[in-house]
Design a protein around this motif. Structure first.
Motif, mmCIF file in Angstrom:
data_model
loop_
_atom_site.group_PDB
_atom_site.id
_atom_site.type_symbol
_atom_site.label_atom_id
_atom_site.label_comp_id
_atom_site.label_asym_id
_atom_site.label_seq_id
_atom_site.Cartn_x
_atom_site.Cartn_y
_atom_site.Cartn_z
ATOM 1 N N GLN A 9 32.127 55.776 27.067
ATOM 2 C CA GLN A 9 30.960 55.087 27.611
ATOM 3 C C GLN A 9 31.247 53.593 27.650
ATOM 4 O O GLN A 9 31.637 53.012 26.638
ATOM 5 C CB GLN A 9 29.726 55.347 26.743
ATOM 6 N N PRO A 10 31.061 52.944 28.796
ATOM 7 C CA PRO A 10 31.387 51.516 28.888
ATOM 8 C C PRO A 10 30.304 50.629 28.279
ATOM 9 O O PRO A 10 29.127 50.988 28.268
ATOM 10 C CB PRO A 10 31.475 51.285 30.393
ATOM 11 N N ASP A 11 30.743 49.476 27.793
ATOM 12 C CA ASP A 11 29.809 48.442 27.372
ATOM 13 C C ASP A 11 29.328 47.663 28.592
ATOM 14 O O ASP A 11 28.229 47.127 28.614
ATOM 15 C CB ASP A 11 30.468 47.480 26.375
ATOM 16 N N LEU A 12 30.182 47.587 29.586
ATOM 17 C CA LEU A 12 29.843 46.999 30.879
ATOM 18 C C LEU A 12 30.698 47.667 31.921
ATOM 19 O O LEU A 12 31.666 48.340 31.614
ATOM 20 C CB LEU A 12 30.033 45.476 30.863
ATOM 21 N N ASP A 13 30.327 47.499 33.157
ATOM 22 C CA ASP A 13 30.973 48.204 34.248
ATOM 23 C C ASP A 13 31.249 47.223 35.371
ATOM 24 O O ASP A 13 30.351 46.498 35.796
ATOM 25 C CB ASP A 13 30.028 49.310 34.726
ATOM 26 N N LEU A 14 32.490 47.168 35.850
ATOM 27 C CA LEU A 14 32.867 46.312 36.968
ATOM 28 C C LEU A 14 33.038 47.166 38.215
ATOM 29 O O LEU A 14 33.654 48.227 38.165
ATOM 30 C CB LEU A 14 34.182 45.583 36.669
ATOM 31 N N ASP A 15 32.514 46.699 39.338
ATOM 32 C CA ASP A 15 32.625 47.401 40.614
ATOM 33 C C ASP A 15 33.821 46.829 41.371
ATOM 34 O O ASP A 15 33.780 45.683 41.821
ATOM 35 C CB ASP A 15 31.340 47.206 41.409
ATOM 36 N N VAL A 16 34.891 47.613 41.506
ATOM 37 C CA VAL A 16 36.100 47.095 42.151
ATOM 38 C C VAL A 16 35.891 46.777 43.629
ATOM 39 O O VAL A 16 36.654 46.009 44.205
ATOM 40 C CB VAL A 16 37.322 48.035 41.980
ATOM 41 N N THR A 18 33.634 44.944 44.805
ATOM 42 C CA THR A 18 33.238 43.530 44.902
ATOM 43 C C THR A 18 33.989 42.669 43.887
ATOM 44 O O THR A 18 33.650 41.507 43.680
ATOM 45 C CB THR A 18 31.725 43.366 44.673
ATOM 46 N N LEU A 19 35.025 43.242 43.272
ATOM 47 C CA LEU A 19 35.757 42.553 42.206
ATOM 48 C C LEU A 19 36.599 41.409 42.758
ATOM 49 O O LEU A 19 37.288 41.542 43.762
ATOM 50 C CB LEU A 19 36.661 43.536 41.469
ATOM 51 N N ARG A 20 36.500 40.290 42.072
ATOM 52 C CA ARG A 20 37.359 39.137 42.344
ATOM 53 C C ARG A 20 38.034 38.795 41.026
ATOM 54 O O ARG A 20 37.459 38.966 39.960
ATOM 55 C CB ARG A 20 36.522 37.957 42.839
ATOM 56 N N CYS A 21 39.259 38.321 41.077
ATOM 57 C CA CYS A 21 39.946 37.936 39.851
ATOM 58 C C CYS A 21 40.815 36.718 40.124
ATOM 59 O O CYS A 21 41.327 36.551 41.229
ATOM 60 C CB CYS A 21 40.763 39.085 39.273
ATOM 61 N N TRP A 22 40.922 35.870 39.119
ATOM 62 C CA TRP A 22 41.720 34.664 39.258
ATOM 63 C C TRP A 22 42.081 34.117 37.894
ATOM 64 O O TRP A 22 41.414 34.400 36.896
ATOM 65 C CB TRP A 22 40.994 33.610 40.099
ATOM 66 N N ASP A 37 32.546 40.699 39.302
ATOM 67 C CA ASP A 37 31.980 41.426 40.429
ATOM 68 C C ASP A 37 30.621 40.796 40.727
ATOM 69 O O ASP A 37 30.367 39.667 40.312
ATOM 70 C CB ASP A 37 31.916 42.937 40.162
ATOM 71 N N ASP A 38 29.751 41.487 41.418
ATOM 72 C CA ASP A 38 28.461 40.894 41.775
ATOM 73 C C ASP A 38 27.534 40.693 40.579
ATOM 74 O O ASP A 38 26.601 39.902 40.655
ATOM 75 C CB ASP A 38 27.751 41.748 42.822
ATOM 76 N N ASP A 39 27.777 41.408 39.477
ATOM 77 C CA ASP A 39 26.858 41.341 38.343
ATOM 78 C C ASP A 39 27.479 40.860 37.036
ATOM 79 O O ASP A 39 26.769 40.327 36.186
ATOM 80 C CB ASP A 39 26.259 42.739 38.076
ATOM 81 N N VAL A 40 28.753 41.073 36.843
ATOM 82 C CA VAL A 40 29.383 40.873 35.534
ATOM 83 C C VAL A 40 30.577 39.933 35.659
ATOM 84 O O VAL A 40 31.311 39.984 36.643
ATOM 85 C CB VAL A 40 29.878 42.237 34.974
ATOM 86 N N THR A 41 30.738 39.089 34.649
ATOM 87 C CA THR A 41 31.932 38.251 34.546
ATOM 88 C C THR A 41 32.611 38.570 33.226
ATOM 89 O O THR A 41 31.978 38.570 32.169
ATOM 90 C CB THR A 41 31.577 36.752 34.576
#
Length: 98
Positions: A9-16, A18-22, A37-41
């Motif tokens: 079970q995730p503590d948070l979930d990233l949507d690939v 809309t995922l950006r990474c740098w 992503d749109d909701d989580v950093t």
């Protein structure tokens, strides 16, 4: 054949989708990896309290797993495409940038 473990079970979930990474630096000027992503950093940092080799190997494992995940997504996409989808994709294929 190796089995794939069931995800915890995730503590948070990233949507690939809309995922950006740098790469960036934290407030101390130390390098970090930012995933957003749109909701989580998520900020992945080294902490500099640990060993360099351990951090480097962990970053390499992250990279390897991300590439394997992308490959699996590509396989699933290909398996779900109809012959018409595949033909359209082939017709619309652009040449790579030079």
């Amino acid at each position: 054949m190796a089995t794939v473990p069931v995800a915890p079970q995730p503590d948070l979930d990233l949507d690939v989708r809309t995922l950006r990474c740098w790469g960036a630096v934290d407030e101390d000027g130390d390098p970090v990896l930012v995933l957003k992503d749109d909701d989580v950093t998520v900020v992945i940092d080294f902490g500099f309290g640990g060993a360099w080799d351990t951090a480097i190997r962990a970053a390499e494992r992250l990279s390897d797993e991300a590439l394997a995940y992308a490959s699996k997504l590509r396989e699933l996409m290909a398996a779900q495409q109809t012959p018409a989808d595949k033909e359209l994709a082939q017709e619309n294929k652009e040449e790579p940038c030079r």
